[in-house]
Design a protein around this motif. Structure first.
Motif, mmCIF file in Angstrom:
data_model
loop_
_atom_site.group_PDB
_atom_site.id
_atom_site.type_symbol
_atom_site.label_atom_id
_atom_site.label_comp_id
_atom_site.label_asym_id
_atom_site.label_seq_id
_atom_site.Cartn_x
_atom_site.Cartn_y
_atom_site.Cartn_z
ATOM 1 N N ARG A 1 0.758 -1.309 0.143
ATOM 2 C CA ARG A 1 0.044 -0.129 -0.058
ATOM 3 C C ARG A 1 0.974 1.083 0.032
ATOM 4 O O ARG A 1 0.526 2.298 -0.579
ATOM 5 N N PHE A 2 1.846 1.246 0.781
ATOM 6 C CA PHE A 2 2.807 2.234 0.828
ATOM 7 C C PHE A 2 3.484 2.454 -0.416
ATOM 8 O O PHE A 2 3.661 3.535 -1.331
ATOM 9 N N LEU A 3 3.962 1.470 -1.115
ATOM 10 C CA LEU A 3 4.553 1.447 -2.375
ATOM 11 C C LEU A 3 3.726 2.098 -3.657
ATOM 12 O O LEU A 3 4.271 2.690 -4.615
ATOM 13 N N GLU A 4 2.324 1.455 -3.509
ATOM 14 C CA GLU A 4 1.313 2.003 -4.273
ATOM 15 C C GLU A 4 1.263 3.632 -4.518
ATOM 16 O O GLU A 4 0.975 4.255 -5.380
ATOM 17 N N ILE A 5 1.297 4.115 -3.136
ATOM 18 C CA ILE A 5 1.347 5.418 -3.189
ATOM 19 C C ILE A 5 2.405 6.291 -4.004
ATOM 20 O O ILE A 5 2.365 7.158 -4.632
ATOM 21 N N ILE A 6 3.556 5.785 -3.664
ATOM 22 C CA ILE A 6 4.574 6.208 -4.389
ATOM 23 C C ILE A 6 4.656 6.181 -5.956
ATOM 24 O O ILE A 6 4.940 6.767 -6.678
ATOM 25 N N ARG A 7 4.270 5.031 -6.283
ATOM 26 C CA ARG A 7 4.098 4.880 -7.890
ATOM 27 C C ARG A 7 2.971 5.997 -8.379
ATOM 28 O O ARG A 7 2.900 6.054 -9.544
ATOM 29 N N TYR A 8 1.967 6.034 -7.487
ATOM 30 C CA TYR A 8 0.773 6.903 -7.989
ATOM 31 C C TYR A 8 1.572 8.304 -8.333
ATOM 32 O O TYR A 8 1.298 8.934 -9.362
ATOM 33 N N PHE A 9 2.336 8.680 -7.384
ATOM 34 C CA PHE A 9 2.899 10.098 -7.668
ATOM 35 C C PHE A 9 3.960 10.246 -8.724
ATOM 36 O O PHE A 9 3.993 11.160 -9.434
ATOM 37 N N HIS A 10 4.551 9.123 -9.036
ATOM 38 C CA HIS A 10 5.685 8.947 -9.862
ATOM 39 C C HIS A 10 4.808 8.902 -11.592
ATOM 40 O O HIS A 10 5.314 9.365 -12.117
ATOM 41 N N SER A 11 3.677 8.149 -11.351
ATOM 42 C CA SER A 11 2.956 8.095 -12.681
ATOM 43 C C SER A 11 2.572 9.595 -13.121
ATOM 44 O O SER A 11 2.378 9.750 -14.382
ATOM 45 N N GLY A 12 2.305 10.445 -12.253
ATOM 46 C CA GLY A 12 1.986 11.742 -12.541
ATOM 47 C C GLY A 12 3.111 12.664 -12.621
ATOM 48 O O GLY A 12 2.935 13.824 -12.839
ATOM 49 N N GLN A 13 4.371 12.064 -12.612
ATOM 50 C CA GLN A 13 5.435 13.226 -12.503
ATOM 51 C C GLN A 13 5.466 14.198 -11.382
ATOM 52 O O GLN A 13 5.988 15.146 -11.745
ATOM 53 N N LYS A 14 4.750 13.864 -10.444
ATOM 54 C CA LYS A 14 4.776 14.831 -9.243
ATOM 55 C C LYS A 14 6.144 14.842 -8.487
ATOM 56 O O LYS A 14 6.759 13.639 -8.154
ATOM 57 N N PRO A 15 6.504 15.779 -7.756
ATOM 58 C CA PRO A 15 7.721 15.769 -6.827
ATOM 59 C C PRO A 15 7.409 14.556 -5.812
ATOM 60 O O PRO A 15 6.289 14.896 -5.313
ATOM 61 N N ILE A 16 8.684 14.088 -5.742
ATOM 62 C CA ILE A 16 9.007 13.193 -4.671
ATOM 63 C C ILE A 16 10.150 13.318 -3.959
ATOM 64 O O ILE A 16 11.067 13.472 -4.750
ATOM 65 N N ALA A 17 10.115 13.588 -2.535
ATOM 66 C CA ALA A 17 11.216 14.029 -2.061
ATOM 67 C C ALA A 17 11.335 12.991 -0.751
ATOM 68 O O ALA A 17 10.720 12.713 0.072
ATOM 69 N N LEU B 1 13.123 3.917 -9.169
ATOM 70 C CA LEU B 1 14.283 4.219 -9.212
ATOM 71 C C LEU B 1 15.270 3.310 -10.382
ATOM 72 O O LEU B 1 16.436 3.498 -10.661
ATOM 73 N N TYR B 2 14.405 2.673 -10.869
ATOM 74 C CA TYR B 2 15.189 1.557 -11.724
ATOM 75 C C TYR B 2 15.906 2.641 -12.869
ATOM 76 O O TYR B 2 15.021 3.377 -13.507
ATOM 77 N N ASN B 3 16.946 2.378 -13.351
ATOM 78 C CA ASN B 3 18.124 3.287 -14.197
ATOM 79 C C ASN B 3 17.888 4.490 -13.917
ATOM 80 O O ASN B 3 18.177 5.593 -14.888
ATOM 81 N N ALA C 1 20.320 8.021 -7.696
ATOM 82 C CA ALA C 1 19.815 8.209 -6.628
ATOM 83 C C ALA C 1 21.120 7.925 -5.347
ATOM 84 O O ALA C 1 22.032 7.681 -5.714
ATOM 85 N N THR C 2 20.580 8.262 -4.253
ATOM 86 C CA THR C 2 21.509 7.892 -3.048
ATOM 87 C C THR C 2 20.703 7.470 -1.956
ATOM 88 O O THR C 2 19.471 7.565 -1.960
ATOM 89 N N PRO D 1 25.735 13.868 -1.458
ATOM 90 C CA PRO D 1 24.878 14.027 -0.373
ATOM 91 C C PRO D 1 23.189 13.940 -0.881
ATOM 92 O O PRO D 1 22.415 13.498 -0.140
ATOM 93 N N ILE D 2 23.065 14.607 -2.111
ATOM 94 C CA ILE D 2 21.842 14.797 -2.579
ATOM 95 C C ILE D 2 21.727 14.551 -4.020
ATOM 96 O O ILE D 2 22.457 15.238 -4.708
ATOM 97 N N VAL D 3 20.820 13.839 -4.521
ATOM 98 C CA VAL D 3 20.645 13.476 -5.864
ATOM 99 C C VAL D 3 19.288 13.970 -6.271
ATOM 100 O O VAL D 3 18.218 13.609 -5.766
ATOM 101 N N GLN D 4 18.996 14.833 -7.192
ATOM 102 C CA GLN D 4 17.917 15.028 -8.081
ATOM 103 C C GLN D 4 17.902 14.522 -9.309
ATOM 104 O O GLN D 4 18.797 14.569 -10.180
ATOM 105 N N ASP D 5 16.773 13.606 -9.696
ATOM 106 C CA ASP D 5 16.858 12.767 -10.862
ATOM 107 C C ASP D 5 15.287 13.241 -11.590
ATOM 108 O O ASP D 5 14.421 12.557 -11.026
ATOM 109 N N GLY D 6 15.166 14.359 -12.352
ATOM 110 C CA GLY D 6 13.764 14.735 -12.736
ATOM 111 C C GLY D 6 13.176 15.119 -11.401
ATOM 112 O O GLY D 6 13.472 16.037 -10.816
ATOM 113 N N HIS D 7 12.063 14.454 -11.272
ATOM 114 C CA HIS D 7 11.053 14.814 -10.296
ATOM 115 C C HIS D 7 11.210 14.289 -8.710
ATOM 116 O O HIS D 7 10.584 14.405 -7.962
ATOM 117 N N ILE D 8 12.386 13.443 -9.017
ATOM 118 C CA ILE D 8 12.854 12.722 -7.573
ATOM 119 C C ILE D 8 13.882 13.180 -7.006
ATOM 120 O O ILE D 8 14.842 13.244 -7.590
#
Length: 195
Positions: A90-106, A121-123, A126-127, A151-158
């Motif tokens: 259920r937790f992972l599905e929430i992450i996938r939902y935000f990712h599918s909409g390209q919404k920021p994830i921190a 994070l496949y391909n 990240a850190t 220390p910090i990695v930004q890859d697109g919206h993540i």
């Protein structure tokens, strides 16, 4: 008003969550006022890594994900049961939902492992927790992430980070994605950060 979902797993580190709540709280009252952060978990009471008990504003069954513009996740300790919730489907599905909409994830510290477990994070660069005695970077690689030694990695919206000390920087980066650089500078100044 842009809404941020602060997704909390049992066993999360309170300090990592509080960096998001403080930065977005300051923005709501002293910044441009354009953001609202909502704390959410699986149950009505959550225990933090160091035994604080907190009451999130909402449980997952009470929210509509479509109302949210960004996702923030603090890390936690395995010994405190963090991965029981953080690796729950259920937790992972929430992450996938935000990712599918390209919404920021921190994410802060080992919360990036939940992103990895979700498959987003496949391909991607990240850190995660970076102390030399830790095996977390190797664990992140098993999810297909291209692990970076910074220390910090930004890859697109993540956004991912390497330890609790990066928390304020991660929260400010998320705020900048949702508002503006000028607004973030004002909040930093008001909070006493050197700019």
């Amino acid at each position: 008003m842009k809404k941020i979902l602060l997704l909390l797993a049992d066993g999360f580190e309170a300090v990592e969550a509080s960096m998001f709540t403080d930065v977005f709280g300051w923005n709501k009252w002293e910044g441009d006022g354009s953001t609202e952060l909502v704390t959410v978990g699986f149950r009505k009471k959550l225990k933090c890594t160091w035994n604080f008990t907190i009451i999130p504003e909402k449980v997952i069954s009470e929210i509509n994900l479509e109302e949210f513009d960004a996702l923030a996740i603090p890390g936690g300790f395995e010994e405190a049961g963090f991965y029981n919730d953080a690796f729950d489907e259920r937790f992972l599905e929430i992450i996938r939902y935000f990712h599918s909409g390209q919404k920021p994830i921190a994410s802060i510290c080992v919360a990036s492992l939940t992103l990895g477990k979700s498959g987003i994070l496949y391909n991607r660069k990240a850190t995660t927790y970076s102390h030399p005695t830790s095996h977390r970077k190797e664990q992140l690689k098993t999810f297909g992430a291209n692990v970076q030694n910074v220390p910090i990695v930004q890859d697109g919206h993540i956004i991912t980070s390497s330890n609790p000390a990066t928390g304020f920087d991660v929260a400010f980066l998320l705020l900048e994605k949702l508002t503006s650089e000028k607004n973030v500078k004002r909040i930093k100044e008001l909070m006493g950060f050197e700019i």
